[in-house]
Design a protein around this motif. Sequence first.
Motif, mmCIF file in Angstrom:
data_model
loop_
_atom_site.group_PDB
_atom_site.id
_atom_site.type_symbol
_atom_site.label_atom_id
_atom_site.label_comp_id
_atom_site.label_asym_id
_atom_site.label_seq_id
_atom_site.Cartn_x
_atom_site.Cartn_y
_atom_site.Cartn_z
ATOM 1 N N GLY A 93 0.866 -1.171 0.000
ATOM 2 C CA GLY A 93 0.000 0.000 0.000
ATOM 3 C C GLY A 93 0.904 1.223 0.000
ATOM 4 O O GLY A 93 1.218 1.748 1.059
ATOM 5 N N ILE A 94 1.338 1.647 -1.182
ATOM 6 C CA ILE A 94 2.431 2.612 -1.250
ATOM 7 C C ILE A 94 2.036 3.958 -1.826
ATOM 8 O O ILE A 94 2.851 4.637 -2.433
ATOM 9 C CB ILE A 94 3.625 2.034 -2.035
ATOM 10 C CG1 ILE A 94 3.171 1.457 -3.367
ATOM 11 C CG2 ILE A 94 4.380 1.032 -1.203
ATOM 12 C CD1 ILE A 94 4.295 0.932 -4.237
ATOM 13 N N GLY A 95 0.811 4.366 -1.645
ATOM 14 C CA GLY A 95 0.507 5.734 -2.011
ATOM 15 C C GLY A 95 -0.631 5.887 -2.975
ATOM 16 O O GLY A 95 -1.124 4.943 -3.558
ATOM 17 N N ASN A 96 -1.048 7.140 -3.111
ATOM 18 C CA ASN A 96 -2.187 7.407 -3.976
ATOM 19 C C ASN A 96 -1.786 7.637 -5.421
ATOM 20 O O ASN A 96 -2.620 7.763 -6.274
ATOM 21 C CB ASN A 96 -3.015 8.579 -3.448
ATOM 22 C CG ASN A 96 -2.183 9.828 -3.289
ATOM 23 O OD1 ASN A 96 -1.019 9.870 -3.680
ATOM 24 N ND2 ASN A 96 -2.764 10.853 -2.704
ATOM 25 N N ALA A 97 -0.508 7.722 -5.711
ATOM 26 C CA ALA A 97 -0.013 7.668 -7.089
ATOM 27 C C ALA A 97 0.716 6.339 -7.197
ATOM 28 O O ALA A 97 1.645 6.087 -6.443
ATOM 29 C CB ALA A 97 0.936 8.825 -7.372
ATOM 30 N N PRO A 98 0.263 5.466 -8.079
ATOM 31 C CA PRO A 98 0.825 4.120 -8.084
ATOM 32 C C PRO A 98 2.335 4.116 -8.295
ATOM 33 O O PRO A 98 2.828 4.562 -9.314
ATOM 34 C CB PRO A 98 0.091 3.414 -9.220
ATOM 35 C CG PRO A 98 -0.669 4.442 -9.942
ATOM 36 C CD PRO A 98 -0.704 5.676 -9.121
ATOM 37 N N ASN A 99 3.040 3.618 -7.314
ATOM 38 C CA ASN A 99 4.488 3.432 -7.359
ATOM 39 C C ASN A 99 4.740 1.984 -7.737
ATOM 40 O O ASN A 99 5.013 1.164 -6.889
ATOM 41 C CB ASN A 99 5.085 3.672 -5.968
ATOM 42 C CG ASN A 99 5.521 5.070 -5.757
ATOM 43 O OD1 ASN A 99 5.843 5.759 -6.700
ATOM 44 N ND2 ASN A 99 5.550 5.484 -4.514
ATOM 45 N N THR A 100 4.627 1.675 -8.990
ATOM 46 C CA THR A 100 4.646 0.271 -9.394
ATOM 47 C C THR A 100 6.011 -0.200 -9.882
ATOM 48 O O THR A 100 6.134 -1.347 -10.289
ATOM 49 C CB THR A 100 3.597 0.024 -10.489
ATOM 50 O OG1 THR A 100 3.827 0.942 -11.564
ATOM 51 C CG2 THR A 100 2.187 0.205 -9.946
ATOM 52 N N HIS A 101 7.032 0.634 -9.808
ATOM 53 C CA HIS A 101 8.350 0.248 -10.323
ATOM 54 C C HIS A 101 8.916 -1.004 -9.652
ATOM 55 O O HIS A 101 9.631 -1.761 -10.282
ATOM 56 C CB HIS A 101 9.341 1.407 -10.201
ATOM 57 C CG HIS A 101 9.665 1.773 -8.791
ATOM 58 N ND1 HIS A 101 8.833 2.554 -8.020
ATOM 59 C CD2 HIS A 101 10.703 1.436 -8.008
ATOM 60 C CE1 HIS A 101 9.366 2.685 -6.816
ATOM 61 N NE2 HIS A 101 10.496 2.026 -6.778
ATOM 62 N N ILE A 102 8.571 -1.238 -8.385
ATOM 63 C CA ILE A 102 9.123 -2.418 -7.705
ATOM 64 C C ILE A 102 8.488 -3.725 -8.202
ATOM 65 O O ILE A 102 8.992 -4.798 -7.917
ATOM 66 C CB ILE A 102 9.009 -2.332 -6.162
ATOM 67 C CG1 ILE A 102 7.559 -2.329 -5.711
ATOM 68 C CG2 ILE A 102 9.760 -1.144 -5.625
ATOM 69 C CD1 ILE A 102 7.394 -2.417 -4.206
#
Length: 166
Positions: A93-102
Amino acid sequence: TCLIIGGEYIGIEIMSILVAKGWRVTIVTQADRIYSNLFPLEISKLFEEYIKETGVRIINDNPCQTLLSDCGSIIGCRLENGLIIYSDITVVGIGNAPNTHIFKGRVKLQDGLENPAVIVDQNFQTDCSGVFAVGDVCAPLFRSYGFFQLEHAEYARQTGAYVARY
């Protein structure tokens, strides 16, 4: 055991459901405290103390650097300081802007976007066995629209609760 990456709204909501179901939970956050984007220092520290009293382990100031996998399943993460945390399930659950790089190369992502959403099925499971995505980071398949990312707090709460029960 459950590893939750992210100490804001989604991560804490999922944590509360899992703790109520008897899971051992570790929360990892890149911020200096949980709820750092929602509340002033004094209030978020009160939440943190309360959460720790329930047996939850909280690791602040140490973001997830790499997700670890074995035979196609996510088994934990390596933190920025090198610490490895293993888990039976991992919730991000890493934020309201998707941080999908991982997630790149680990789960299927929506094509053509700067921050592509994680593709999920009707149960919010990714194409990686045992890995689910909910809230702003995912794009479920809607019959009328195709894969569609829905960014809304109530949607995030409901999908998180659904996966926790699933």
